[in-house]
Motif scaffolding. Structure first.
Motif, PDB file in Angstrom:
ATOM      1  N   PRO A  33     -67.426 109.448  18.721  1.00 46.92           N
ATOM      2  CA  PRO A  33     -68.057 108.124  18.599  1.00 46.92           C
ATOM      3  C   PRO A  33     -67.456 107.111  19.583  1.00 46.92           C
ATOM      4  O   PRO A  33     -68.157 106.219  20.060  1.00 46.92           O
ATOM      5  CB  PRO A  33     -67.773 107.708  17.159  1.00 46.92           C
ATOM      6  CG  PRO A  33     -67.470 108.970  16.431  1.00 46.92           C
ATOM      7  CD  PRO A  33     -66.886 109.905  17.442  1.00 46.92           C
ATOM      8  N   GLN A  34     -66.171 107.244  19.905  1.00 43.17           N
ATOM      9  CA  GLN A  34     -65.529 106.343  20.864  1.00 43.17           C
ATOM     10  C   GLN A  34     -66.140 106.515  22.257  1.00 43.17           C
ATOM     11  O   GLN A  34     -66.356 105.543  22.967  1.00 43.17           O
ATOM     12  CB  GLN A  34     -64.013 106.592  20.913  1.00 43.17           C
ATOM     13  CG  GLN A  34     -63.274 105.669  21.858  1.00 43.17           C
ATOM     14  CD  GLN A  34     -63.394 104.219  21.469  1.00 43.17           C
ATOM     15  OE1 GLN A  34     -63.329 103.871  20.302  1.00 43.17           O
ATOM     16  NE2 GLN A  34     -63.593 103.360  22.454  1.00 43.17           N
ATOM     17  N   GLU A  36     -69.190 107.429  22.901  1.00 44.78           N
ATOM     18  CA  GLU A  36     -70.503 106.801  22.857  1.00 44.78           C
ATOM     19  C   GLU A  36     -70.385 105.281  22.954  1.00 44.78           C
ATOM     20  O   GLU A  36     -71.156 104.632  23.668  1.00 44.78           O
ATOM     21  CB  GLU A  36     -71.229 107.187  21.570  1.00 44.78           C
ATOM     22  CG  GLU A  36     -72.631 106.648  21.480  1.00 44.78           C
ATOM     23  CD  GLU A  36     -73.363 107.144  20.244  1.00 44.78           C
ATOM     24  OE1 GLU A  36     -74.543 106.782  20.122  1.00 44.78           O
ATOM     25  OE2 GLU A  36     -72.783 107.861  19.421  1.00 44.78           O
ATOM     26  N   ALA A  37     -69.404 104.706  22.260  1.00 44.13           N
ATOM     27  CA  ALA A  37     -69.198 103.255  22.317  1.00 44.13           C
ATOM     28  C   ALA A  37     -68.801 102.820  23.720  1.00 44.13           C
ATOM     29  O   ALA A  37     -69.307 101.807  24.235  1.00 44.13           O
ATOM     30  CB  ALA A  37     -68.131 102.845  21.305  1.00 44.13           C
ATOM     31  N   ASP A  38     -67.912 103.578  24.364  1.00 46.80           N
ATOM     32  CA  ASP A  38     -67.504 103.258  25.736  1.00 46.80           C
ATOM     33  C   ASP A  38     -68.688 103.356  26.692  1.00 46.80           C
ATOM     34  O   ASP A  38     -68.849 102.524  27.594  1.00 46.80           O
ATOM     35  CB  ASP A  38     -66.385 104.190  26.201  1.00 46.80           C
ATOM     36  CG  ASP A  38     -65.060 103.921  25.505  1.00 46.80           C
ATOM     37  OD1 ASP A  38     -64.923 102.848  24.881  1.00 46.80           O
ATOM     38  OD2 ASP A  38     -64.159 104.790  25.587  1.00 46.80           O
ATOM     39  N   LYS A  40     -71.874 102.902  25.998  1.00 47.28           N
ATOM     40  CA  LYS A  40     -72.766 101.760  25.787  1.00 47.28           C
ATOM     41  C   LYS A  40     -72.188 100.488  26.403  1.00 47.28           C
ATOM     42  O   LYS A  40     -72.923  99.699  27.000  1.00 47.28           O
ATOM     43  CB  LYS A  40     -73.035 101.568  24.299  1.00 47.28           C
ATOM     44  CG  LYS A  40     -73.960 102.623  23.736  1.00 47.28           C
ATOM     45  CD  LYS A  40     -74.222 102.419  22.267  1.00 47.28           C
ATOM     46  CE  LYS A  40     -75.140 103.515  21.739  1.00 47.28           C
ATOM     47  NZ  LYS A  40     -75.393 103.394  20.317  1.00 47.28           N
TER      48      LYS A  40
END
Length: 154
Positions: A33-34, A36-38, A40
């Protein structure tokens, strides 16, 4: 007759189909998930060089698609956000970032609007002062009576 109407209807539906339905949709599989956040954050902070007023997330240009793929690939390789931004800046220049750093080459970009506003305010203030200082021509009583008499004669 019915066949002609149905073929016109089919043609109309085909032509009126929105182009958005034909657009490509990128699907990426993120390992964490990290990541994916990075991803975005990065595609929202990096600018499309073709569109210029869109970030990578909003642009459908081929260059933007390539840049998104490169960002994903570098994140997948374990690169940090700063390393990816440094790579993009080294390759495309400071213009690739929506918030470029303040340095001598970007001073006009950062302070240009302020300088322009100050100059515009000075020009407006000077114009207003000149308007106030120009004397209004005084019309003496004799000329005013002559003008009234000419108007009354008509």
């Amino acid at each position: 007759m019915k066949q002609r109407i149905s073929s016109y209807l089919l043609l109309f539906l085909f032509v009126s189909m929105p182009l958005a339905l034909q657009a490509k949709v990128e699907q990426r599989q993120f390992s964490t998930p990290q990541m994916e956040a990075d991803y975005k954050v990065l595609i929202n902070e990096l600018r499309c060089l073709v569109c210029q007023n869109q970030n990578l997330a909003d642009s459908n240009a081929e260059l933007a698609q390539d840049m998104r793929s490169k960002v994903f690939k570098m994140l997948d390789e374990g690169k940090q956000k700063d390393e990816i931004v440094d790579y993009m800046v080294a390759r495309y220049g400071d213009f690739v970032m929506y918030r470029p750093p303040v340095k001598t080459s970007t001073m006009l970009l950062w302070y240009g609007p302020i300088i322009f506003f100050v100059i515009a305010a000075l020009v407006v203030m000077t114009y207003i002062r000149r308007q106030k200082s120009t004397p209004v021509a005084d019309v003496d009583q004799q000329r005013q009576q002559k003008a009234h008499s000419l108007l009354d004669d008509e």
